[in-house]
Design a protein around this motif. Structure first.
Motif, short mmCIF file in Angstrom:
data_model
loop_
_atom_site.label_atom_id
_atom_site.label_comp_id
_atom_site.label_asym_id
_atom_site.label_seq_id
_atom_site.Cartn_x
_atom_site.Cartn_y
_atom_site.Cartn_z
N LEU A 228 0.54 8.01 -5.48
CA LEU A 228 -0.14 6.72 -5.44
C LEU A 228 0.11 5.96 -4.14
CD1 LEU A 228 0.58 5.44 -9.06
CD2 LEU A 228 -1.51 6.49 -8.21
N ASN A 229 1.38 5.76 -3.81
CA ASN A 229 1.71 4.94 -2.65
C ASN A 229 1.30 5.59 -1.33
OD1 ASN A 229 3.24 2.50 -3.75
ND2 ASN A 229 4.30 4.19 -4.76
N GLU A 230 1.13 6.89 -1.36
CA GLU A 230 0.69 7.62 -0.17
C GLU A 230 -0.81 7.46 0.06
OE1 GLU A 230 0.57 12.28 1.42
OE2 GLU A 230 1.50 11.77 -0.50
N VAL A 231 -1.56 7.37 -1.03
CA VAL A 231 -3.03 7.37 -0.95
C VAL A 231 -3.62 5.96 -1.01
CG1 VAL A 231 -5.16 8.17 -2.06
CG2 VAL A 231 -3.16 9.68 -1.92
N LEU A 232 -3.10 5.13 -1.93
CA LEU A 232 -3.70 3.82 -2.15
C LEU A 232 -3.10 2.78 -1.20
CD1 LEU A 232 -4.04 3.69 -6.04
CD2 LEU A 232 -5.75 4.34 -4.32
N ASN A 233 -3.52 2.84 0.04
CA ASN A 233 -3.12 1.82 1.01
C ASN A 233 -4.38 1.17 1.59
OD1 ASN A 233 -4.00 3.37 3.37
ND2 ASN A 233 -2.18 4.63 3.05
N GLU A 234 -4.18 0.09 2.30
CA GLU A 234 -5.31 -0.71 2.78
C GLU A 234 -6.22 0.07 3.72
OE1 GLU A 234 -3.23 -4.08 4.34
OE2 GLU A 234 -2.41 -4.58 2.37
N ASP A 235 -5.64 0.88 4.60
CA ASP A 235 -6.44 1.64 5.57
C ASP A 235 -7.32 2.67 4.87
OD1 ASP A 235 -5.39 0.21 7.67
OD2 ASP A 235 -3.83 1.70 8.12
N ASN A 236 -6.73 3.41 3.90
CA ASN A 236 -7.51 4.43 3.20
C ASN A 236 -8.64 3.83 2.38
OD1 ASN A 236 -5.90 6.47 4.22
ND2 ASN A 236 -4.63 6.65 2.39
N ILE A 237 -8.37 2.74 1.68
CA ILE A 237 -9.41 2.11 0.85
C ILE A 237 -10.52 1.55 1.73
CG2 ILE A 237 -9.87 0.25 -0.79
CD1 ILE A 237 -7.01 0.74 -1.85
N LYS A 238 -10.16 0.95 2.84
CA LYS A 238 -11.16 0.44 3.78
C LYS A 238 -12.02 1.59 4.31
CE LYS A 238 -13.13 -2.36 6.82
NZ LYS A 238 -14.11 -3.39 6.41
N ALA A 239 -11.39 2.71 4.65
CA ALA A 239 -12.13 3.84 5.22
C ALA A 239 -13.07 4.47 4.20
CB ALA A 239 -11.14 4.89 5.73
N VAL A 240 -12.66 4.53 2.94
CA VAL A 240 -13.47 5.22 1.92
C VAL A 240 -14.51 4.30 1.30
CG1 VAL A 240 -13.38 6.34 -0.35
CG2 VAL A 240 -11.70 6.94 1.41
N ASP A 242 -15.16 0.95 2.37
CA ASP A 242 -15.60 -0.10 3.28
C ASP A 242 -15.40 -1.48 2.65
OD1 ASP A 242 -16.58 -1.15 5.64
OD2 ASP A 242 -18.67 -1.13 4.96
N MET A 243 -14.20 -1.68 2.08
CA MET A 243 -13.87 -2.95 1.44
C MET A 243 -12.53 -3.44 1.97
SD MET A 243 -14.97 -2.32 -2.53
CE MET A 243 -14.94 -4.06 -2.91
N ASP A 244 -12.44 -4.74 2.21
CA ASP A 244 -11.19 -5.34 2.65
C ASP A 244 -10.33 -5.64 1.44
OD1 ASP A 244 -11.64 -5.50 5.51
OD2 ASP A 244 -13.16 -7.00 5.05
N VAL A 245 -9.12 -5.09 1.44
CA VAL A 245 -8.21 -5.29 0.31
C VAL A 245 -6.81 -5.58 0.83
CG1 VAL A 245 -9.51 -3.69 -1.16
CG2 VAL A 245 -7.56 -2.84 0.16
N ARG A 246 -6.00 -6.10 -0.06
CA ARG A 246 -4.58 -6.20 0.20
C ARG A 246 -3.89 -5.39 -0.90
NH1 ARG A 246 -1.92 -9.07 3.54
NH2 ARG A 246 -3.68 -10.47 3.90
N VAL A 247 -3.00 -4.49 -0.53
CA VAL A 247 -2.27 -3.67 -1.50
C VAL A 247 -0.85 -4.20 -1.60
CG1 VAL A 247 -1.47 -1.36 -2.10
CG2 VAL A 247 -3.72 -1.66 -1.03
N VAL A 248 -0.44 -4.55 -2.81
CA VAL A 248 0.91 -5.08 -3.03
C VAL A 248 1.60 -4.25 -4.09
CG1 VAL A 248 0.25 -7.43 -2.39
CG2 VAL A 248 0.11 -6.73 -4.78
N LEU A 261 -10.26 -8.74 -1.33
CA LEU A 261 -10.31 -9.99 -0.60
C LEU A 261 -11.74 -10.48 -0.45
CD1 LEU A 261 -7.78 -9.19 2.27
CD2 LEU A 261 -7.33 -10.30 0.09
N ASN A 262 -11.86 -11.79 -0.38
CA ASN A 262 -13.14 -12.42 -0.08
C ASN A 262 -13.30 -12.45 1.44
OD1 ASN A 262 -15.38 -13.98 0.24
ND2 ASN A 262 -14.57 -15.78 -0.82
N THR A 263 -14.13 -11.56 1.97
CA THR A 263 -14.24 -11.43 3.42
C THR A 263 -14.82 -12.67 4.08
OG1 THR A 263 -16.37 -10.34 3.11
CG2 THR A 263 -14.46 -8.92 3.35
#
Length: 422
Positions: A228-240, A242-248, A261-263
């Motif tokens: 999970l922590n290897e795959v579900l990060n902000e860069d990967n989700i943005k790349a796949v 195309d959404m801005d997120v924050r992963v906590v 996030l509300n862009t």
């Protein structure tokens, strides 16, 4: 304890529809007890991948191995003993009962015209118990809810006694509480029966909560696979996506939580980095009125408790996903004295309390009654986006208590105002 035995190996898999590449060079393995979620945008090949693994489609290149043997070297009947599938849309004949539907899962184990034996009935009963539908065994399937029908389909697949279970978006069209319940039952199967599960999901946070590994598909290829922590990060989700997120990763919860996030909010990053005036916050919300507030507090890194919420409420789901402490009440039930006392204990421990813009009825009136005893003793913040008179369904009882609290509280008229302070 999970074995390291390999159940599934997909090797250089390629598939085309009318010369259009749908899957490209797909390679991965699954081990006993893995619960793996497949995520990706629409049209990236998620369902097609499952259909290749269960041999409903034949790949153009590559091979697939189940229990170490190529799926093309075994009969369809033998493959059905190893791999069971619950597709996205399945017709259930209304003339059958639940038990009759689940019994169909024994077909791969029976000879032509052979009747079910005592052993088959016992296996079917165990499958129904696993999916918590044994009490429905004699009920016609047309009388079931959507969540119950989905569990019947999974029980039928379990009756095949597979080592690998494939599911295509099993939670689509289900209410939140049914989604959590269903995936919780499946997770138990992985842990207790060492069943390996490969599931297509559309909700990233549901995948994070229940899966131990994730496959991200993009452009018909595996973009990333791993823990999970290897795959579900902000860069990967943005790349796949195309959404801005924050992963906590909330305190006490090792599972990553994705906050969308509300862009359009240019100040979001500024708010996230501001010094926090408090450490512990208690939130009183419900009915979806706390979702944005809870997500924001999680993004800010606050230690948060929430109460009292009915299980299945959308705020309950958000709070649980964020790893917050929750005072829970059973669905559609008024707040008990016991849970009101728990709520008060959380308020006692909090540095401050936030009262969301929620409507009040007799079922949740105790939430605001719990807060009444802290007037002047605790920092109280009210998010008042609508006048309380528009949200009172208690013949004025809530308004009376609310106005007493409001007189000593800090009132915000919008989330934007709240973010300036909290």
């Amino acid at each position: 304890m999970k074995s390291s035995e390999q159940i599934l190996k997909v090797e250089n898999l390629g598939f085309k529809y009318n010369e259009k590449e749908i899957l490209k060079d797909i390679c991965f393995t699954l081990e006993v007890g893995d619960f793996v979620g497949i995520l990706g945008p629409n049209g990236c090949g998620k369902t097609t991948l499952l259909k290749n693994i269960n041999r409903w489609l034949k790949p153009d290149t590559g091979n697939i191995y189940v229990n170490g043997e190529s799926i093309y070297r075994v009969t369809i009947k033998d493959l059905a003993k190893r791999v069971a599938t619950v597709p996205q849309d399945t017709y259930l004949d209304v003339a059958f009962t639940v038990e009759q539907i689940v019994l169909m899962g024994r077909n791969p184990h029976l000879k032509n015209f052979e009747s079910e034996q005592k052993e088959d009935i016992a296996i079917v009963e165990d499958a129904m118990k696993s999916m918590d539908i044994l009490h429905l065994r004699d009920k016609p399937v047309h009388q079931l809810s959507g969540g119950e029908r989905q569990r019947v389909l999974i029980a039928r697949a379990l009756a095949q006694q597979p080592s690998l279970l494939l599911l295509d978006e099993p939670t689509s069209h289900l209410d939140i509480n049914y989604q959590w319940e269903l995936l919780g039952l499946l997770k138990d199967l992985c842990l207790k029966k060492s069943l390996t599960i490969l599931v297509v999901l559309h909700d990233i946070n549901l995948a994070s909560m229940f899966c131990n590994k994730i496959i991200l598909l993009k452009d018909h290829k595996i973009f990333k696979m791993g823990d999970l922590n290897e795959v579900l990060n902000e860069d990967n989700i943005k790349a796949v996506f195309d959404m801005d997120v924050r992963v906590v990763t909330p305190k006490g919860n090792p599972k990553p939580v994705v906050i969308f996030l509300n862009t359009s909010d240019e100040n979001e990053a500024i708010f996230a980095k501001k010094p926090k005036p408090f450490h512990k916050l208690h939130v009183i919300c419900g009915g979806g009125e706390g979702e944005e507030l809870l997500s924001y507090l999680g993004q800010r890194g606050y230690e948060v408790s929430v109460g009292v919420l009915n299980k299945g409420d959308s705020d309950w789901e958000t709070a649980r996903r964020l790893g917050f402490d929750i005072v829970e009440e059973i669905p559609f039930s008024p707040i008990s004295d016991e849970n009101a006392a728990k709520n008060i204990s959380y308020i006692e421990k909090a540095d401050a309390v936030i009262l969301a813009n929620i409507p009040f009825g007799l079922g949740n009136l105790k939430n605001i009654m719990c807060l009444e005893g802290f007037i002047g003793r605790k920092d109280i913040y009210i998010l008042e986006e609508n006048d309380i008179n528009e949200r009172d369904y208690t013949n004025g009882a809530a308004v009376k208590i609310y106005n007493k609290i409001k007189d000593k509280a800090v009132v915000f008229k919008s989330m934007q105002e709240l973010k300036e302070i909290i």
